[in-house]
Write a protein that holds these residues in place. Structure first.
Motif, short mmCIF file in Angstrom:
data_model
loop_
_atom_site.label_atom_id
_atom_site.label_comp_id
_atom_site.label_asym_id
_atom_site.label_seq_id
_atom_site.Cartn_x
_atom_site.Cartn_y
_atom_site.Cartn_z
N ASP A 171 13.83 -39.84 -0.94
CA ASP A 171 13.85 -41.23 -1.40
C ASP A 171 13.05 -42.08 -0.42
N PRO A 172 12.05 -42.83 -0.92
CA PRO A 172 11.25 -43.68 -0.02
C PRO A 172 12.11 -44.65 0.79
N ARG A 173 13.22 -45.11 0.20
CA ARG A 173 14.10 -46.03 0.92
C ARG A 173 14.73 -45.36 2.13
N ALA A 174 15.08 -44.07 1.98
CA ALA A 174 15.68 -43.35 3.09
C ALA A 174 14.67 -43.17 4.22
N ILE A 175 13.42 -42.89 3.85
CA ILE A 175 12.37 -42.75 4.86
C ILE A 175 12.11 -44.11 5.52
N GLY A 176 12.13 -45.17 4.69
CA GLY A 176 11.95 -46.51 5.22
C GLY A 176 13.07 -46.91 6.16
#
Length: 280
Positions: A171-176
């Motif tokens: 998930d991009p949010r998790a990476i962010g």
């Protein structure tokens, strides 16, 4: 092992240890110029060091962990805060605190513009010295209380219900979320994710709603058209829109570092924006 063997062993071991110590010392001396960026020591940096000593900054602050522990370590302050913030802060620290509420501890030193410029150059040079990861994390000061960066992390905000928990690594949010605590300068050095906790920068709790209101405002001076675009713009071009009346900018320049476009890839900036946009 008899006495003679013990004596020989002790002498040989001492000799080997001495040779290793001398060798490591000589090797360190050959690396000092590279590790300390000696080529970047300009006259302004030297004069900034003189300002540091003239005003006894070390009586309250530390560099590389050396000095007094009354106020934060400033080893990486130039990276964490940026030039615009440091200059405004040095001119008048009282503008960054409510004395009745926060007990302002930093005195106004009445430094000249030249002294401030040179001191910033010195702190910038210090921040680029290869110090093997020291200090291990940014130390934040708010309201007269020293706190560690972990208190402003996404995990703590999630517990407070201000950020939607994300766990999948894809998930991009998790990476962010991970980038929020690891990007250089680290975001948690200036921003909290908890409501009402203002550090050097504003709290990012409720960032999505605030971004939407800003874009819709006739006073908005940026070029973003949606929430993630506004957040991305704030990361890459922080001076594109300055919040009127907020003490997070000076002389038309945001205190937010403008180096993230160089230190992060476009994909990483999108991931960071996706994470911040998830905070309702």
């Amino acid at each position: 092992m008899n006495k003679r063997q013990s004596r020989v062993f002790a002498i040989v071991a001492t000799g080997l240890a001495a040779v290793a110590f001398i060798g490591l010392t000589l090797h360190s001396h050959t690396r000092f110029d590279d590790l300390t960026n000696a080529a970047d020591i300009t006259p302004e940096v030297t004069q900034g060091k003189d300002v540091w000593h003239k005003y006894n900054c070390i009586n309250c602050h530390t560099l590389f962990g050396e000095g007094a522990y009354y106020a934060p370590d400033l080893t990486k302050i130039a990276q964490h805060r940026g030039e615009a913030y440091l200059k405004a802060y040095m001119r008048d620290p009282s503008q960054f605190y409510d004395e009745q509420r926060h007990r302002r501890l930093m005195p106004t030193q009445n430094l000249s513009d030249v002294e401030i410029e040179n001191l910033v150059r010195f702190l910038d040079w210090v921040s680029k010295v290869d110090n093997q990861g020291w200090p291990p994390r940014p130390i934040l000061v708010a309201g007269g209380t020293t706190i560690v960066a972990a208190q402003g992390t996404a995990a703590g905000a999630a517990e407070a219900g201000t950020v939607r928990p994300v766990r999948a690594d894809s998930d991009p949010r998790a990476i962010g979320e991970n980038l929020f605590g690891t990007a250089v300068p680290v975001c948690t050095a200036c921003h909290s994710l908890q409501p009402g906790v203002q550090l050097a920068g504003p709290s990012l709790a409720g960032m999505a709603e605030r971004a939407a209101r800003t874009i819709a405002s006739p006073d908005y001076t940026g070029s973003a058209t949606d929430v993630e675009g506004y957040i991305r713009e704030s990361i890459v071009s922080p001076s594109a829109h300055l919040v009127p009346g907020a003490m997070f900018s000076a002389d038309g320049t945001s205190f937010m570092p403008n180096t993230y476009a160089d230190t992060l890839t476009g994909e990483q900036i999108d991931q960071l924006a996706a994470f911040l946009a998830s905070m309702k």
